[in-house]
Design a protein around this motif. Structure first.
Motif, PDB file in Angstrom:
ATOM      1  N   MET A   1       0.851  -1.193   0.000  1.00  0.00           N
ATOM      2  CA  MET A   1       0.000   0.000   0.000  1.00  0.00           C
ATOM      3  C   MET A   1       0.879   1.232   0.000  1.00  0.00           C
ATOM      4  SD  MET A   1      -2.941   1.162   2.738  1.00  0.00           S
ATOM      5  CE  MET A   1      -4.130  -0.084   2.248  1.00  0.00           C
ATOM      6  N   ALA A   2       0.690   2.095  -0.992  1.00  0.00           N
ATOM      7  CA  ALA A   2       1.507   3.300  -1.110  1.00  0.00           C
ATOM      8  C   ALA A   2       1.301   4.226   0.091  1.00  0.00           C
ATOM      9  CB  ALA A   2       1.161   4.036  -2.402  1.00  0.00           C
ATOM     10  N   SER A   3       2.339   4.972   0.454  1.00  0.00           N
ATOM     11  CA  SER A   3       2.284   5.854   1.612  1.00  0.00           C
ATOM     12  C   SER A   3       1.855   7.264   1.207  1.00  0.00           C
ATOM     13  CB  SER A   3       3.643   5.904   2.303  1.00  0.00           C
ATOM     14  OG  SER A   3       4.647   6.292   1.377  1.00  0.00           O
ATOM     15  N   ILE A   4       1.157   7.918   2.122  1.00  0.00           N
ATOM     16  CA  ILE A   4       0.614   9.260   1.899  1.00  0.00           C
ATOM     17  C   ILE A   4       0.980  10.143   3.092  1.00  0.00           C
ATOM     18  CG2 ILE A   4      -1.503  10.632   1.650  1.00  0.00           C
ATOM     19  CD1 ILE A   4      -2.814   8.060   0.512  1.00  0.00           C
ATOM     20  N   LYS A   5       1.379  11.373   2.801  1.00  0.00           N
ATOM     21  CA  LYS A   5       1.580  12.350   3.872  1.00  0.00           C
ATOM     22  C   LYS A   5       0.655  13.529   3.659  1.00  0.00           C
ATOM     23  CE  LYS A   5       5.028  15.073   6.352  1.00  0.00           C
ATOM     24  NZ  LYS A   5       6.461  15.443   6.453  1.00  0.00           N
ATOM     25  N   VAL A   6      -0.091  13.884   4.698  1.00  0.00           N
ATOM     26  CA  VAL A   6      -0.974  15.042   4.620  1.00  0.00           C
ATOM     27  C   VAL A   6      -0.401  16.144   5.505  1.00  0.00           C
ATOM     28  CG1 VAL A   6      -2.477  13.999   6.378  1.00  0.00           C
ATOM     29  CG2 VAL A   6      -3.313  15.926   5.038  1.00  0.00           C
ATOM     30  N   ILE A  25      -8.187  10.953  10.325  1.00  0.00           N
ATOM     31  CA  ILE A  25      -8.207   9.716  11.110  1.00  0.00           C
ATOM     32  C   ILE A  25      -9.247   8.739  10.580  1.00  0.00           C
ATOM     33  CG2 ILE A  25      -8.762   8.780  13.398  1.00  0.00           C
ATOM     34  CD1 ILE A  25      -7.512  11.349  14.581  1.00  0.00           C
ATOM     35  N   ASN A  26     -10.354   9.261  10.078  1.00  0.00           N
ATOM     36  CA  ASN A  26     -11.464   8.409   9.629  1.00  0.00           C
ATOM     37  C   ASN A  26     -11.322   7.929   8.183  1.00  0.00           C
ATOM     38  OD1 ASN A  26     -12.766   8.610  12.110  1.00  0.00           O
ATOM     39  ND2 ASN A  26     -13.896  10.448  11.510  1.00  0.00           N
ATOM     40  N   GLN A  27     -10.180   8.156   7.557  1.00  0.00           N
ATOM     41  CA  GLN A  27      -9.994   7.724   6.178  1.00  0.00           C
ATOM     42  C   GLN A  27     -10.059   6.195   6.049  1.00  0.00           C
ATOM     43  OE1 GLN A  27      -9.490   9.714   3.150  1.00  0.00           O
ATOM     44  NE2 GLN A  27     -10.459  11.051   4.674  1.00  0.00           N
ATOM     45  N   THR A  28     -10.641   5.738   4.957  1.00  0.00           N
ATOM     46  CA  THR A  28     -10.696   4.302   4.677  1.00  0.00           C
ATOM     47  C   THR A  28      -9.327   3.768   4.261  1.00  0.00           C
ATOM     48  OG1 THR A  28     -11.375   4.776   2.395  1.00  0.00           O
ATOM     49  CG2 THR A  28     -13.123   4.373   4.001  1.00  0.00           C
ATOM     50  N   TYR A  29      -8.434   4.629   3.850  1.00  0.00           N
ATOM     51  CA  TYR A  29      -7.067   4.276   3.462  1.00  0.00           C
ATOM     52  C   TYR A  29      -6.174   4.499   4.678  1.00  0.00           C
ATOM     53  CZ  TYR A  29      -3.040   4.009   0.241  1.00  0.00           C
ATOM     54  OH  TYR A  29      -1.895   3.640  -0.425  1.00  0.00           O
ATOM     55  N   ALA A  30      -5.477   3.455   5.124  1.00  0.00           N
ATOM     56  CA  ALA A  30      -4.830   3.514   6.430  1.00  0.00           C
ATOM     57  C   ALA A  30      -3.367   3.943   6.413  1.00  0.00           C
ATOM     58  CB  ALA A  30      -4.936   2.151   7.115  1.00  0.00           C
ATOM     59  N   ASN A  31      -2.672   3.828   5.283  1.00  0.00           N
ATOM     60  CA  ASN A  31      -1.228   4.062   5.283  1.00  0.00           C
ATOM     61  C   ASN A  31      -0.902   5.532   5.044  1.00  0.00           C
ATOM     62  OD1 ASN A  31       1.502   3.572   5.428  1.00  0.00           O
ATOM     63  ND2 ASN A  31       1.676   2.858   3.312  1.00  0.00           N
ATOM     64  N   TRP A  32      -1.090   6.339   6.062  1.00  0.00           N
ATOM     65  CA  TRP A  32      -0.826   7.766   5.979  1.00  0.00           C
ATOM     66  C   TRP A  32      -0.121   8.251   7.238  1.00  0.00           C
ATOM     67  CZ3 TRP A  32      -2.872  10.371  10.034  1.00  0.00           C
ATOM     68  CH2 TRP A  32      -4.001   9.806  10.662  1.00  0.00           C
ATOM     69  N   VAL A  33       0.544   9.385   7.102  1.00  0.00           N
ATOM     70  CA  VAL A  33       1.065  10.130   8.246  1.00  0.00           C
ATOM     71  C   VAL A  33       0.635  11.581   8.074  1.00  0.00           C
ATOM     72  CG1 VAL A  33       3.028   8.629   8.702  1.00  0.00           C
ATOM     73  CG2 VAL A  33       3.275  10.532   7.098  1.00  0.00           C
ATOM     74  N   ASN A  97     -13.377   8.696   2.094  1.00  0.00           N
ATOM     75  CA  ASN A  97     -12.706   7.914   1.049  1.00  0.00           C
ATOM     76  C   ASN A  97     -11.787   8.767   0.167  1.00  0.00           C
ATOM     77  OD1 ASN A  97     -14.686   9.356  -0.257  1.00  0.00           O
ATOM     78  ND2 ASN A  97     -15.530   7.625  -1.392  1.00  0.00           N
ATOM     79  N   PHE A  98     -11.438   9.967   0.627  1.00  0.00           N
ATOM     80  CA  PHE A  98     -10.620  10.876  -0.189  1.00  0.00           C
ATOM     81  C   PHE A  98      -9.277  10.242  -0.567  1.00  0.00           C
ATOM     82  CE2 PHE A  98      -7.330  14.226  -0.441  1.00  0.00           C
ATOM     83  CZ  PHE A  98      -7.815  14.952  -1.508  1.00  0.00           C
TER      84      PHE A  98
END
Length: 204
Positions: A1-6, A25-33, A97-98
């Motif tokens: 799963m690709a990583s995302i930074k916001v 926090i409520n995103q359906t995509y979990a691999n973020w920082v 789901n953004f």
């Protein structure tokens, strides 16, 4: 799963920051920082909000310095520690789901560097509640989830902007090159950024 930074930019609005962070926090995509960029070093409310949410994926940018909005956005585009990145201003929030939809859209178009989502317009009421106006920035007719390649005509360069700061989502490999002048007002950062990002972009 690709990583995302916001990159979550906030300035003296910690009461709104809570909603923005919860939408991440409520995103359906979990691999973020998330990196919270507090533009007022004297505002202790930001640290309080982050501590109360207690999510290890959320960190406050260090050192806490006042850069101003234009430079905070430039700072976000310098980041390359993840494959994808985005910006969220404290008075905006994401649908759950953004991340999932934006990452999927760009993965299906490997030669496109940046995608921008349609925005739903909400109105803040005098009692600090919010009302959905039912309107969006772009008009897609009956297809509210259309993904299309937006390739600019020269007339599109004459004063308008397609991209929106808080609905952009981009690949970080080349993003440090997309800086805007430090001297410009924050209100025109989208206009300038749009002219340095490689075209076409995706509109989602």
């Amino acid at each position: 799963m690709a990583s995302i930074k916001v990159h979550i930019v906030t300035y003296r609005r910690s009461h709104l920051l809570v909603r923005a962070l919860k939408s991440v926090i409520n995103q359906t995509y979990a691999n973020w920082v998330a990196e919270v960029i507090n533009d007022d070093p004297s505002d202790v409310g930001v640290l309080k909000v982050v501590n109360e949410l207690n999510d290890p994926r959320i960190q406050i940018s260090q050192p806490v310095v006042h850069r101003g909005g234009t430079e905070n956005f430039n700072y976000a585009f310098l980041s390359q520690e993840t494959e994808y990145a985005c910006i969220l201003e404290d008075d905006n929030w994401y649908q759950e789901n953004f991340f999932e939809q934006m990452q999927s859209a760009l993965s299906e178009h490997p030669n496109i560097q940046l995608a921008c989502a349609n925005e739903i317009l909400w109105k803040e009421n005098q009692d600090s509640t919010w009302t959905n106006t039912g309107k969006t920035i772009w008009k897609y007719g009956d297809d509210a989830h259309k993904v299309e390649i937006f390739d600019y005509h020269w007339l599109d360069k004459c004063g308008s902007a397609k991209i929106c700061n808080s609905s952009m989502f981009w690949r970080t490999k080349e993003s440090p090159k997309w800086q805007t002048p430090k001297s410009i007002p924050i209100d025109v950062t989208e206009h300038f950024r749009e002219r340095v990002v490689p075209h076409p972009i995706l509109s989602c």
